[in-house]
Enzyme design. Structure first.
Site, PDB file in Angstrom:
ATOM      1  N   PRO A   2       0.827  -1.208   0.000  1.00  0.00           N
ATOM      2  CA  PRO A   2       0.000   0.000   0.000  1.00  0.00           C
ATOM      3  C   PRO A   2       0.859   1.255   0.000  1.00  0.00           C
ATOM      4  O   PRO A   2       1.855   1.335   0.731  1.00  0.00           O
ATOM      5  CB  PRO A   2      -0.795  -0.134   1.301  1.00  0.00           C
ATOM      6  CG  PRO A   2      -0.823  -1.599   1.578  1.00  0.00           C
ATOM      7  CD  PRO A   2       0.506  -2.114   1.101  1.00  0.00           C
ATOM      8  N   GLU A   3       0.487   2.207  -0.841  1.00  0.00           N
ATOM      9  CA  GLU A   3       1.229   3.461  -0.943  1.00  0.00           C
ATOM     10  C   GLU A   3       0.382   4.588  -0.373  1.00  0.00           C
ATOM     11  O   GLU A   3      -0.670   4.344   0.225  1.00  0.00           O
ATOM     12  CB  GLU A   3       1.619   3.703  -2.405  1.00  0.00           C
ATOM     13  CG  GLU A   3       2.491   2.579  -2.969  1.00  0.00           C
ATOM     14  CD  GLU A   3       2.845   2.780  -4.437  1.00  0.00           C
ATOM     15  OE1 GLU A   3       2.883   3.936  -4.897  1.00  0.00           O
ATOM     16  OE2 GLU A   3       3.076   1.778  -5.138  1.00  0.00           O
TER      17      GLU A   3
END
Length: 302
Positions: A2-3
């Site tokens: 996840p960014e």
């Protein structure tokens, strides 16, 4: 992994669901998930009785600011990093455990509107659960005592560059930093010390939007290219936030719903497919050990 857009999506969900709720207990199913304190018992004891004042995001870290609801004094911090496959789920207490559940926090609903219909103190119907699920087990949780400086415990915070939406992240800052680097621009964008929160997915997307080939050397970028790159970073991240993140990397939001950005990605994971702009086939290469996608036409070398 996840960014920034995925972590920001989760943060917003947590803001909607958990503010003012008191942590009344918890359970740790994998001790290695807890980064601090070393003792799981101390971790749970530190959180018990604290309520959530607000959620912050710093890079890819989620940070819950805690307070003691009895005397309205600071209660320290709960830190969370999802790493590669971490997920946070908001559930009714007692729902069946997912296979890779690593930690659980039980939160009392202290809302007056909810409690007036259930005056029994500690009624279990008012308990909901924040559950941390992580297939690869790289995700981490921290409890930071109120007397400690947060970055002294969550030391990765010290290494982060400016937030991409902050005033500190200016064109001038970006130009100064890039012209110090003799490395490919794609690799540089993954450096959290340059800009916080950007990762493999959105680095590919940003470079497409700005028309820069990922193998271009940072210090050789022209002022015009950097002036295109800066707004592209902000534009792509904002678009992904608006879409609720992406389905890549098994991301789901707090309620278990996939993000929508993956369906409109310009290049990421589209190797061999036609470019959405010019129909040239998207190429996939390895750069710094990471998969990298680009359009040979739209991102031609000057």
């Amino acid at each position: 992994m996840p960014e920034l857009p995925e972590v920001e999506t989760v943060r917003r969900g947590l803001e909607q669901k958990t503010l003012g709720r008191e942590i009344v207990g918890g359970d740790v199913l994998l001790e290695g998930t807890i980064a601090y304190p070393i003792s799981v018992a101390e971790f749970l004891a530190g959180l018990k009785g604290a309520a959530i004042a607000r959620w912050h995001r710093r890079g890819k870290y989620l940070l819950a600011e805690l307070f003691d609801p009895k005397n309205n004094t600071p209660g320290g911090w709960l830190g969370i990093h999802l790493r590669m496959t971490g997920q946070l789920l908001w559930l009714d207490e007692g729902e069946p455990l997912q296979k890779h559940t690593r930690a659980r926090l039980f939160l009392q609903n202290n809302s007056t509107n909810n409690l007036k219909n259930n005056s029994s103190k500690g009624d279990r119907s008012q308990i909901q659960e924040l559950r941390f699920v992580d297939i690869r087990t790289f995700g981490k949780l921290w409890w930071v005592p109120p007397e400690a400086e947060i970055s002294s415990i969550i030391t990765g915070l010290k290494k982060l560059g400016p937030e991409p939406f902050s005033p500190e992240f200016s064109v001038e800052y970006l130009a100064k930093q890039l012209h110090k680097r003799q490395r490919a621009i794609k690799t540089a964008l993954l450096d959290q010390g340059l800009v916080a929160g950007l990762g493999n997915i959105y680095a590919d997307e940003v470079l497409f939007v700005s028309g820069i080939r990922p193998t271009s050397i940072c210090k050789e970028l022209t002022p015009q290219q950097i002036e295109a790159l800066h707004p592209a970073i902000i534009e792509v991240l904002q678009k992904a936030i608006d879409a609720g993140g992406t389905t890549f990397s098994n991301f789901i939001n707090l309620l278990g719903i996939n993000g929508n950005y993956g369906g409109v990605a310009w290049v990421y994971k589209r190797g061999g497919q036609p470019c959405r702009v010019c129909d040239t086939l998207i190429e996939r290469i390895k750069l710094g050990g990471r998969s990298t996608h680009y359009c040979p036409s739209c991102q031609a070398i000057d």
